[in-house]
Design a protein around this motif. Structure first.
Motif, mmCIF file in Angstrom:
data_model
loop_
_atom_site.group_PDB
_atom_site.id
_atom_site.type_symbol
_atom_site.label_atom_id
_atom_site.label_comp_id
_atom_site.label_asym_id
_atom_site.label_seq_id
_atom_site.Cartn_x
_atom_site.Cartn_y
_atom_site.Cartn_z
ATOM 1 N N TRP A 134 0.636 -1.422 0.055
ATOM 2 C CA TRP A 134 -0.098 0.009 -0.038
ATOM 3 C C TRP A 134 1.067 1.318 0.397
ATOM 4 O O TRP A 134 0.425 2.456 -0.187
ATOM 5 C CB TRP A 134 -0.840 0.059 0.964
ATOM 6 C CG TRP A 134 -2.255 -0.728 0.530
ATOM 7 C CD1 TRP A 134 -2.216 -1.826 1.582
ATOM 8 C CD2 TRP A 134 -3.059 -0.961 -0.300
ATOM 9 N NE1 TRP A 134 -3.355 -2.372 1.793
ATOM 10 C CE2 TRP A 134 -3.481 -1.701 0.289
ATOM 11 C CE3 TRP A 134 -3.248 -0.378 -1.269
ATOM 12 C CZ2 TRP A 134 -4.831 -2.000 0.055
ATOM 13 C CZ3 TRP A 134 -4.825 -0.394 -2.026
ATOM 14 C CH2 TRP A 134 -5.439 -1.494 -1.788
ATOM 15 N N LEU A 135 2.378 1.119 0.652
ATOM 16 C CA LEU A 135 3.346 1.941 0.394
ATOM 17 C C LEU A 135 3.106 2.843 -0.787
ATOM 18 O O LEU A 135 3.474 4.296 -0.922
ATOM 19 C CB LEU A 135 4.463 1.638 0.705
ATOM 20 C CG LEU A 135 4.339 1.730 2.589
ATOM 21 C CD1 LEU A 135 5.881 1.490 2.536
ATOM 22 C CD2 LEU A 135 3.585 2.560 3.510
ATOM 23 N N HIS A 136 2.742 2.019 -2.021
ATOM 24 C CA HIS A 136 3.063 3.193 -3.281
ATOM 25 C C HIS A 136 1.672 3.316 -3.546
ATOM 26 O O HIS A 136 1.457 4.215 -4.920
ATOM 27 C CB HIS A 136 2.770 1.617 -4.154
ATOM 28 C CG HIS A 136 4.049 0.672 -4.120
ATOM 29 N ND1 HIS A 136 5.578 1.444 -3.960
ATOM 30 C CD2 HIS A 136 4.338 0.169 -3.709
ATOM 31 C CE1 HIS A 136 6.280 -0.168 -3.763
ATOM 32 N NE2 HIS A 136 5.995 -0.347 -3.464
ATOM 33 N N ASP A 137 0.916 3.173 -2.910
ATOM 34 C CA ASP A 137 -0.478 4.094 -3.165
ATOM 35 C C ASP A 137 -0.496 5.766 -3.322
ATOM 36 O O ASP A 137 -1.400 6.186 -3.895
ATOM 37 C CB ASP A 137 -1.541 3.604 -2.395
ATOM 38 C CG ASP A 137 -3.297 3.930 -2.730
ATOM 39 O OD1 ASP A 137 -3.386 3.779 -4.104
ATOM 40 O OD2 ASP A 137 -3.828 4.146 -1.707
ATOM 41 N N GLY A 138 0.155 5.986 -2.529
ATOM 42 C CA GLY A 138 0.098 7.716 -2.769
ATOM 43 C C GLY A 138 0.610 7.946 -4.176
ATOM 44 O O GLY A 138 0.369 9.098 -4.745
ATOM 45 N N ALA A 139 1.264 7.309 -5.345
ATOM 46 C CA ALA A 139 1.465 7.791 -5.976
ATOM 47 C C ALA A 139 0.536 7.484 -7.395
ATOM 48 O O ALA A 139 0.540 7.502 -8.514
ATOM 49 C CB ALA A 139 3.001 7.201 -7.060
ATOM 50 N N LEU A 140 -0.873 6.722 -6.631
ATOM 51 C CA LEU A 140 -1.627 6.914 -7.683
ATOM 52 C C LEU A 140 -2.741 7.664 -7.238
ATOM 53 O O LEU A 140 -2.919 8.635 -6.284
ATOM 54 C CB LEU A 140 -2.705 5.209 -7.392
ATOM 55 C CG LEU A 140 -1.974 4.299 -7.133
ATOM 56 C CD1 LEU A 140 -3.242 3.013 -6.716
ATOM 57 C CD2 LEU A 140 -1.726 4.136 -8.231
#
Ligand SMILES: Nc1ncnc2c1ncn2[C@@H]1O[C@H](COP(=O)(O)OP(=O)(O)OP(=O)(O)O)[C@@H](O)[C@H]1O
Ligand SMILES: [Mg+2]
Length: 340
Positions: A319-325
Motif C-alpha cells: 500500500w505504500l505505493h498508493d501515494g503515487a496513484l
C-alpha cells in the motif's frame, strides 16, 4: 524485437485439498524466464517456492493447478498430458532438488544412474553412455571420475553427490534447469563451489536457470532477475542489482537486511525476521505480511494491496505505493496496478 521468453508463468494458482477444505498454496504467481537467463525465486520457508516449481513440472502430487497458465516456448503445460510432461522433463526441463540423497538411488552406482538417464533421453550403446557418464562427471568436477563412476551414492560427500545431481540434470541438455535449494544442505565452502559449477554449466550449455532459494546472498551472487514470494504471493520483482540497491517492498528489505555482512559476528544467529510465514489456511486478512511488517498501516489489515507495476519489469505489492496513484476506487488484490 526481443525474443519471447522461454518460460512464461501467468497468474498461477495451486490448490491442495486439506481436512479443513482446499487451500491455495500459490495464489496468482506470474514471472518469465528468458533463454540463458538466471531468475531467482526467493522467500522464507513456506512461501510457496517449491510448490510453484513443482507445478511447472507437473509434479504436484495431491495438489492441482486451479487457474493460470505455464507456457514453455509457447506450449501450454497446464492441462498437458502426463506423458507429454514426462517427455519435456527429460528433454527441455531438468531439475535439481535440495537433498541429493533423496534423488539418488542408494542401490545403484552413480555410473549406472547416469547411464540410465543418458539412455532414457536418446538411444545410445551402453559403452558409449558409460564413456559419456565419465565425461560428465569430469565436467562437473568430480575428482577421479574413472574410479568414482563405480561408487555408490553413500560413498560420496554431500557436495560430490550434488555434483552428480548436476551431471544427471545435464544428461538431457535442458533448455531450462530448475534448481530448488541446491546448496541448502551444504557447508558454505562447498555451497560456493556448487554455485560456481551451476554458473559454469549454464554458460557452457546455454541453459536458463530458475534458482529457488531462501538466501538473498545467493540471489545477489547468481541471478539476473529476482521474484520475491511471501505466503503464496509475489510481493516484488525486478532486476537483481536494482532490487538489492533499492527494494520497494518492506518484506524484500527485511530479507536483504538478513544477509550477513563481514561485520556480522559469526557466532551469533543470523538476523532473521521475527515470526514466520503463515500457512495458506492461516493467511491473515489484508496484506499477508502485515502482522510482521515494520511499515504497517491501518489499511494493511483491511485489504490486500495489488501488485503495483512501478515500471515495466519492476513490481511491488504494498500500500505504500498508493501515494503515487491518482484518486479512484481501491484496486483489487488480484490485479496488477499500473502506477501512472
Ligand atoms: N501437499 C501439500 N498439502 C497441503 N499443503 C501443502 C502441500 N505442499 C505444500 N503445502 C503448503 O504450501 C505452502 C508452500 O510450501 P512450499 O513447499 O512451496 O514452501 P517453500 O517456499 O518451498 O518453503 P521451503 O523454503 O521450506 O522449502 C506451505 O504452507 C505448505 O505447507
Ligand atoms: Mg521448498
Amino acid at each position: 524485437m526481443p525474443s519471447p521468453p522461454l518460460l512464461e508463468v501467468n497468474d498461477l494458482y495451486v490448490r491442495f485439498p486439506t481436512p479443513a477444505g482446499p487451500v491455495n498454496a500459490v495464489a496468482g504467481v506470474s514471472f518469465t524466464v528468458s533463454a540463458g537467463e538466471t531468475v531467482a525465486v526467493v522467500g522464507e520457508s513456506g512461501s510457496g517456492k517449491s510448490v510453484s516449481s513443482l507445478a511447472l513440472l507437473g509434479l504436484l502430487g495431491s495438489g492441482n493447478i486451479s487457474a493460470g497458465s505455464v507456457l514453455l516456448r509457447d506450449e501450454e503445460l497446464v492441462g498437458a498430458a502426463p506423458e507429454r510432461l514426462r517427455q519435456l522433463r527429460g528433454s527441455e526441463l531438468a531439475m535439481i532438488f535440495q537433498n541429493p540423497m533423496s534423488s539418488l538411488d542408494p542401490l545403484f552406482t552413480i555410473g549406472d544412474q547416469l547411464v540410465e538417464a543418458l539412455r532414457a533421453h536418446r538411444p545410445m550403446a551402453r559403452r558409449a553412455a558409460r564413456a559419456r557418464a565419465v565425461e560428465l562427471l569430469r565436467e562437473v568436477g568430480l575428482p577421479d571420475p574413472e574410479r568414482r563412476v563405480r561408487a555408490y551414492p553413500h560413498e560420496l560427500s554431500g557436495g560430490q553427490q550434488q555434483r552428480v545431481m548436476v551431471a544427471i540434470a545435464l544428461t538431457c541438455e535442458p533448455a531450462l534447469l530448475i534448481a530448488d535449494e541446491p546448496t541448502t544442505a551444504l557447508d558454505v565452502t562447498v555451497e560456493a563451489q556448487i554455485l560456481e559449477l551451476l554458473r559454469t554449466m549454464q554458460r557452457e550449455h546455454g541453459m536458463a536457470l530458475l534458482l529457488i532459494t531462501h538466501d538473498m546472498a545467493v540471489v545477489a551472487e547468481m541471478a539476473d532477475r529476482v521474484v520475491v514470494m511471501y505466503a503464496g504471493r509475489v510481493v516484488e520483482q525486478g532486476p537483481v542489482a536494482e532490487v538489492l540497491r533499492s527494494p520497494r517492498n518492506p518484506y524484500t528489505r527485511a530479507l536483504i537486511d538478513s544477509i550477513p555482512t563481514p561485520a556480522t559476528p559469526r557466532d551469533q544467529p543470523m538476523p532473521a525476521i521475527a515470526g514466520s510465514v503463515p500457512t495458506p489456511a492461516e493467511a491473515p486478512a489484508g496484506c499477508r505480511f502485515h502482522p510482521r511488517c515494520p511499515s504497517v498501516l491501518d489499511r494493511c489489515s483491511e485489504a490486500e494491496p495489488p501488485l503495483y507495476e512501478l515500471r515495466p519489469g519492476r513490481a511491488s505489492r504494498c500500500w505504500l505505493h498508493d501515494g503515487a496513484l491518482r484518486a479512484g476506487p481501491a484496486p483489487a488484490a488480484g490485479e496488477v496496478h499500473h502506477v501512472a
